[in-house]
Design an enzyme around this catalytic site. Structure first.
Site, PDB file in Angstrom:
ATOM      1  N   GLU A 101     135.219  47.326 124.300  1.00 31.95           N
ATOM      2  CA  GLU A 101     136.394  48.220 124.285  1.00 31.95           C
ATOM      3  C   GLU A 101     136.552  48.951 122.951  1.00 31.95           C
ATOM      4  O   GLU A 101     137.674  49.182 122.496  1.00 31.95           O
ATOM      5  CB  GLU A 101     137.691  47.459 124.614  1.00 31.95           C
ATOM      6  CG  GLU A 101     137.804  46.965 126.030  1.00 31.95           C
ATOM      7  CD  GLU A 101     137.818  48.092 127.058  1.00 31.95           C
ATOM      8  OE1 GLU A 101     138.231  49.210 126.708  1.00 31.95           O
ATOM      9  OE2 GLU A 101     137.377  47.832 128.191  1.00 31.95           O
ATOM     10  N   GLY A 102     135.436  49.306 122.355  1.00 28.93           N
ATOM     11  CA  GLY A 102     135.490  49.981 121.048  1.00 28.93           C
ATOM     12  C   GLY A 102     135.374  48.950 119.944  1.00 28.93           C
ATOM     13  O   GLY A 102     136.250  48.092 119.806  1.00 28.93           O
TER      14      GLY A 102
END
Lengths: 567, 567
Positions: free
Chosen positions: B429-430
């Site tokens: 997620e980043g």
């Protein structure tokens, strides 16, 4: 991705940071000339890069296993081990009278670092043998020395260390293994030991166990423990492996990492053993062995950190992703945050290596000169090196995974193995918490004499550097001053208050030593100033927070009750 | 060793630290009465402790596998997932018009935390479905909503998110997947996607893929990317799974952790898809989904940290070793250094939970009131929560292993699994580096308005606490002031200089928020002062070093050349 032995940096630290020339200036170590040193490092480096490094992943994928009671090593480990043994690397620091090379610990430790960076699981085997050689050199009878040392030094036989029992880990004194005199000078050893690294092996013709056990008249606690040599095969009259001794591997552990290295549960049932050293003085003998083993584990930490860093560096230089400040479609190493990680990792590895090698130099100087202050310095630096370098290994391996992004989580990439392998290092040979307690307890029982002498030295160096590197020198001086005040505060405390701040204090001390090492490096070679700046400006400031924690004492921790710890 | 859902602490933080009452005071969330909140937490807690937690080790030992192109889940996951779906937990925060419960994110996030603490690998499945529900709610056509939302909300079908391609990780804009109009309103989607969590599953009757791809007229870069719904089985006229779509799982990754969760390489070959949202606006739609997913990952971090802490706590309370300051033959929790680790772990978990939940409250308030300042606060806190809570997960799991000593390295103990599982959280997620860049870049493009408002709030709270807890309040106030100065310094920098200090700045901000949370807790309940003291006196001081690093800028990092990074 291959491992490249960091010969350049090791050489630089020996020559310009830790004063290796003092060691080779002594009568004992004068044989270790610059040419020999260079040759040894280069040759060991080649062995590590070319022969051992390719085994690292093999060992991870094909763990050592137990077959019909015998340990089977991973594919290729036999060839790797043979190269280590035949190169004479086991006996590098062993005394020449039993076949060793008699080289300085500083040099042997450098080789330990490279071997563990190349293949930690395999390096454990010669490492434990080296510890056993040392214990026998100091405490073994002449007969034991004559029989065992040549075989151990040549790597024909290997050694293990049997301390831990299921209910006696850190608290060795509560062990239950027994030794009963057989009446013929030998003893019958019985008991179960756990966490025995390379407790058996198909790479050697005999496995020699040093076992802690209690004699019938041994008092409870550590003062009633004796040390015994208990070989897998009893040597015959000619000194060759003869009858099978009454000991066996019960099982192997299923571990997070170092899969290539068998971790054994050992059972001794009236196994035949020989006393090493005096009765009831086993712990002292074991500590001789453990102190240097602790430093070797520090070197393992540096080695794994170096390997993890190289792995991440190669990935970051090759992986193109997005527009960087330096180029379109640039390598991720050009992004500030990735560069921050890699620069910090390199600065940390350099500092950790310098701390480990400065401890090695103190050991060598203590041995060569017999001077108590060198010996005290070595004793002081050992727990710092062990805890700091192994924590650094975990931190750098963790960052190494992060540099890889999603690929870091995939086992085939190899980055995760360093993280798994490194995780044992802050635990074995005495947990890092134990190291910290040793530092602020026993090692500061001198009223802080050694600590203050080291701090003085840091500050003298900083003074001398002030004209050329004013800001860096100023930062290091100030950090050392804060450490001095923190040391005084700690010395004024009760022991358990010290323990509550022990880990933070140890880390603060290491931070200052790291700053010192980088400052020296930048002075010796202007090309190293950029990295020194990363250490001193970005990482050294942590010392303040650590010293604040170190001063807090124990009351605040004991005020946190069981209910507060639950959620 | 079993997981106990931390209902007490969650409830306390909701009520006394993050202002959950504001949320339930809005018209939108007034249904979430104290009684309902309590009932939800208790019921979810029971599900997590009793049904999901026992699956955690099972999933680790029996990884999801691919058989004849279909993913086979670990034993017991089917029952666990059914309990989640039938309990209505997938649709907790989804809108009531499509079968959801419409509850606040703060409450849903608390359940996310507990589920991931119980079994991270399984929790990923409903988590991704929740993200898909949100994306459809915001961007889906009425037809797509009517067809998909009821099935997703009930858990009958599940969702995935297909962003990453082999050459496009963080740089999503460079992706190559294509979408070609079929002329009937549908599109033919082709391309390969990697790292697709739960990309297939035997737990549901359909798997719905949200896929980023480029239309023929899509410009290069992120502005030419569109989002498509591509189900595994094409719904028939009645909305039931019909013909097999042209997509398949190529392989599963062999990962460091979360073995129970299949991570798939997906191949789409002219698969039929439906456009979600406007053409070329796929990234905006994906970001809607990702922002809240990032906060959910923060909650996963808190959950794994909580579980690792509970595991270590149980071991430390039961393991007797040596004479402690409190008793002979005491549990190791009585040793100062072990207590230090556990107290710090608990203080960190509490702070991380408070940070995640304060972000959730900001999201809820933003949704309920439409107020821009709440929305801006939520946007600001999201990267802090994601990066901080996931780094905390790794740090706490690492310490959890350490508390176990040698046993921590043995897989059967279970401590190591938390370390392995947690390691993905700072990546997916980043990456946390991306979160930090988002914070100092986009989220401070307002000139620091949100940051300063948060800092003001910390200081106002500290002022109010000064009479009752003068030293703690003083420390928190001063840390906030240092953060204010650091923020001003950062705002004066070029963007890449900010990036060089982004991670340190993010951590400093989280440290201050953690101090604030503990101060509030101690004020609300004197019994929590001891833990607040551990946080504020022992851990908060780190903010100074972090802010020093944040101010350093990028030049020093770019001065470290490739040669300096090699050894």
């Amino acid at each position: 991705m291959t491992y490249r032995a960091p010969v350049r940096d090791i050489r630089f630290i020996l020559d310009h940071v830790v004063g290796y020339a003092q060691v080779t200036g002594t009568a004992r170590f004068q044989g270790a000339t610059p040419d020999l040193t260079e040759a040894i490092l280069t040759e060991a480096g080649r062995l590590c890069s070319d022969v051992l490094a390719p085994l690292n992943r093999v060992g991870d994928l094909h763990p050592a296993r137990l077959e019909n009671g015998v340990v089977v090593s991973p594919p290729g480990f036999a060839e790797g081990y043979r190269a280590i043994a035949e190169g004479g690397w086991v006996g590098m620091a062993a005394r020449p009278e039993h076949g060793g090379m008699g080289l300085p610990i500083a040099l042997a430790l450098s080789v330990d670092e490279m071997m563990s960076g190349a293949c930690l699981a395999l390096h454990l085997k010669p490492l434990l043998t080296k510890g056993q050689i040392e214990a026998l050199e100091h405490h073994g009878s002449d007969a034991l020395k004559a029989l065992y040392l040549p075989k151990l030094t040549s790597g024909e036989w290997s050694g293990t260390m049997n301390l831990t029992e299921p209910h006696a880990g850190t608290d060795v004194g509560s062990l239950r293994s027994k030794a009963v005199p057989n009446g013929d000078g030998t003893y019958a050893i019985s008991g179960q030991k756990i966490f025995i690294t390379w407790g058996d092996s198909d790479l050697v013709s005999n496995v020699c166990h040093l076992v802690l056990a209690r004699l019938p008249d041994g008092v409870p606690g550590t003062k009633g423990i004796s040390l015994f040599m208990v070989p897998k095969f009893l040597p015959d009259a000619a000194g060759n492996p003869g009858r099978r001794n009454s000991l066996r591997v019960v099982s192997l552990e299923h571990k997070l990492g170092i899969h290539g290295s068998p971790t054994c549960v050992m059972q001794f049932e009236d196994a035949t053993g020989w006393l090493v050293g005096e009765p009831h003085r086993g712990m002292a003998a074991m500590f001789t062995m453990m102190n240097n083993a602790r430093l070797s584990v520090a070197a393992q930490g540096v080695g794994v950190a170096e390997a993890a860093l190289q792995h991440a560096l190669a990935y970051a230089a090759g992986r193109r992703q997005g527009v960087t400040p330096l180029s379109r479609d640039g390598a991720i190493i050009e992004h500030a945050d990735v560069r921050r990680m890699l620069a910090a990792m390199r600065a940390e590895v350099f500092a950790a290596r310098a701390i480990a090698l400065s401890c090695a130099v103190a050991i060598d100087m203590g041995q060569a000169t017999g001077a108590a202050d060198w010996q005290a310095r070595a004793a002081f630096l050992t727990p710092i090196a062990k805890a700091w370098c192994t924590d650094t290994a975990c931190a750098v391996a963790h960052q190494g995974v992060q540099v890889h992004g999603g690929m870091g989580f995939i086992e085939e990439t190899g980055a995760a193995q360093f993280l798994r392998d490194a995780r044992i290092l802050p635990i074995y040979e005495g947990t890092n918490g134990i190291q910290a307690m040793d530092l602020v307890g026993r090692k500061m029982a001198d009223g802080g004499e050694v600590a203050f002498r080291l701090i003085d030295e840091v500050q003298r160096g900083a003074e001398a550097a002030r004209s050329r590197l004013p800001d860096l020198a100023g930062d290091v001086w100030a950090a050392a001053e804060a450490l001095r005040e923190g040391t005084e505060a700690l010395l004024a405390m009760d022991l358990n208050d010290r323990f509550a701040g022990a880990m933070a204090y140890l880390r603060a001390f290491a931070r200052v030593l790291g700053g010192q090492a980088h400052l020296k490096a930048a002075l010796a070679d202007g090309g190293r100033e950029a990295l020194a700046r990363v250490m001193i400006r970005r990482l050294l400031p942590e010392h303040g927070a650590l010293l604040a924690e170190a001063r807090e004492g124990a009351a605040g921790l004991y005020a946190v009750g069981a209910d507060d710890l639950a959620a």
